[in-house]
Write a protein that holds these residues in place. Sequence first.
Motif, PDB file in Angstrom:
ATOM      1  N   GLN A   1      -3.143  14.500   4.609  1.00 36.17           N
ATOM      2  CA  GLN A   1      -3.086  15.194   3.310  1.00 36.17           C
ATOM      3  C   GLN A   1      -3.225  16.681   3.630  1.00 36.17           C
ATOM      4  N   ARG A   2      -2.123  17.399   3.654  1.00 32.00           N
ATOM      5  CA  ARG A   2      -2.149  18.804   4.067  1.00 32.00           C
ATOM      6  C   ARG A   2      -1.146  19.620   3.257  1.00 32.00           C
ATOM      7  N   CYS A   3      -1.449  20.908   3.116  1.00 31.39           N
ATOM      8  CA  CYS A   3      -0.553  21.807   2.383  1.00 31.39           C
ATOM      9  C   CYS A   3      -0.619  23.191   3.013  1.00 31.39           C
ATOM     10  N   ALA A   4       0.542  23.761   3.315  1.00 30.83           N
ATOM     11  CA  ALA A   4       0.601  25.090   3.921  1.00 30.83           C
ATOM     12  C   ALA A   4       0.055  26.142   2.956  1.00 30.83           C
ATOM     13  N   PRO A   5      -0.465  27.251   3.496  1.00 27.26           N
ATOM     14  CA  PRO A   5      -1.015  28.305   2.629  1.00 27.26           C
ATOM     15  C   PRO A   5       0.015  28.890   1.667  1.00 27.26           C
ATOM     16  N   LYS A   6       1.256  29.021   2.133  1.00 27.15           N
ATOM     17  CA  LYS A   6       2.349  29.517   1.306  1.00 27.15           C
ATOM     18  C   LYS A   6       3.623  28.779   1.701  1.00 27.15           C
ATOM     19  N   PHE A   7       4.549  28.672   0.763  1.00 23.99           N
ATOM     20  CA  PHE A   7       5.855  28.098   1.058  1.00 23.99           C
ATOM     21  C   PHE A   7       6.917  29.184   1.211  1.00 23.99           C
ATOM     22  N   ARG A   8       6.492  30.458   1.029  1.00 23.90           N
ATOM     23  CA  ARG A   8       7.406  31.573   1.242  1.00 23.90           C
ATOM     24  C   ARG A   8       6.656  32.741   1.870  1.00 23.90           C
ATOM     25  N   VAL A   9       7.194  33.214   2.979  1.00 23.37           N
ATOM     26  CA  VAL A   9       6.732  34.463   3.575  1.00 23.37           C
ATOM     27  C   VAL A   9       7.982  35.291   3.834  1.00 23.37           C
ATOM     28  N   GLY A  10       8.249  36.234   2.958  1.00 23.84           N
ATOM     29  CA  GLY A  10       9.440  37.057   3.085  1.00 23.84           C
ATOM     30  C   GLY A  10      10.708  36.223   2.998  1.00 23.84           C
ATOM     31  N   ARG A  11      11.487  36.241   4.072  1.00 17.52           N
ATOM     32  CA  ARG A  11      12.760  35.522   4.111  1.00 17.52           C
ATOM     33  C   ARG A  11      12.655  34.147   4.746  1.00 17.52           C
ATOM     34  N   VAL A  12      11.445  33.696   5.013  1.00 14.37           N
ATOM     35  CA  VAL A  12      11.226  32.380   5.615  1.00 14.37           C
ATOM     36  C   VAL A  12      10.562  31.468   4.589  1.00 14.37           C
ATOM     37  N   LEU A  13      11.127  30.274   4.424  1.00 14.61           N
ATOM     38  CA  LEU A  13      10.694  29.339   3.384  1.00 14.61           C
ATOM     39  C   LEU A  13      10.385  27.980   3.997  1.00 14.61           C
ATOM     40  N   LEU A  14       9.543  27.214   3.324  1.00 14.51           N
ATOM     41  CA  LEU A  14       9.172  25.872   3.763  1.00 14.51           C
ATOM     42  C   LEU A  14       9.443  24.868   2.645  1.00 14.51           C
TER      43      LEU A  14
END
Length: 431
Positions: A301-314
């Motif tokens: 059960q995990r979630c990245a801190p952000k799904f967008r950093v500038g031009r890089v997306l998750l």
Amino acid sequence: MADPAEGRPFKKVLIVGAGPSGLLLGVLLSQHGIPVQIVEASHELDQQPRAAHYGPPAIPELARAGVMDLLEKNGGMRLNSMYWRRFEDHTQIAGFDGSVLKDAGSPELTVVSDVRTACLPMQDLDALLLDMFVNKYNGQVSWRHRVTNVSQEDTSAWADIEILEGDLDLAKATVASTTRLEADYVVGCDGANSIVRRSLFGNEYPGKTWDAQIIATNTYYDFAGKFGFNDANFIIHPEHFFMAAKITADGLYRVTYGETPGLTREQYLERQPWKFETILPGHPKPDEYKIINFSPYKMHQRCAPKFRVGRVLLAADAAHLCNPWGGLGITGGFVDVGGLVDCLIGIWDGRADESILDLYSEKRIEKWKTVIDPISSENFRRVSDADPSTRLERDEFMQLLKKSEGDAESTKNLLMGFMDVRYDFTQHYTK
């Protein structure tokens, strides 16, 4: 030939990972004329038994990609009945008839009215999406391209890549050369061990790993004909919990069960006949069923801190993980993809600016925290409950299911509540 990106705010999207989410993203962007390239470290699609059930919130995204029109032709089916059962005699405790969702479309779901869960083994879905991307939309997949790092500047992003040769085992392959691929946006759809996410956050992936071992198999066994099992069945037990859910029309089932943590793959394989004889109805011997795939894995059960950093997306597993009990991992991943597609289309068409990508990150994280994480966690606690005999009297959701039995409208309203995992980003278009 005219440049499809001429006069557009950006020219290209680079997707890392040719799994189901990366391929779906590639198809949906290509449909809209957005140039896409997919890079994949492996030489082929993943063949392991992973997700096979795609819940109602994901159906609109699969429908607009054209998958739902081809589902049955490719061996897929719809899932209707789902029940939780006792371990001792496998009798039903509570459940629902999902056929009420056959015409449950709402005004926001303009692409589809039938939102019943779809069933198709992931390797078959991947093959279908890959064929669409390459042959229908002339998309490019660069195989044996292993991303080692992702970086960016104000006007572009890029992935540093090792081009592999030799042994098909990634751990043994040699590096033939290196290259750098540039794009306006790089999207990480490269799974739980995402290099794209690690390029952004290192080893930071907040959450937990469950203290449990799960074995996923694809198995032929006559659950329905001999034992009256439903399309999907969850057997509640603290040690011998398992799921048996039909995934193809010819009777192939995903049988996923709990095991003792800490053993080797060989030990799990050795224990498998005993485990099936212990947990499955009819206590079958090995000659009474046929296992097609066998895969041990851990649950997270995990979630990245952000799904967008500038031009890089998750998106999908690169962005968040949950345990598989209830199918919210792949379902949530496909909903991510649909939302990100709407955001990128809005920018491409000049109907939104780049700030909509910050909204993508904010809203998808919010949905993980408020819907995906709590519901999937409760799903696992339910199936592995320490006191199955009293679970119903302690479980509000199961009580609602019992109360709705025989009432199609009530069942439909209850099940449509899961659509809350979706979010409509087009409402933020400015033009």
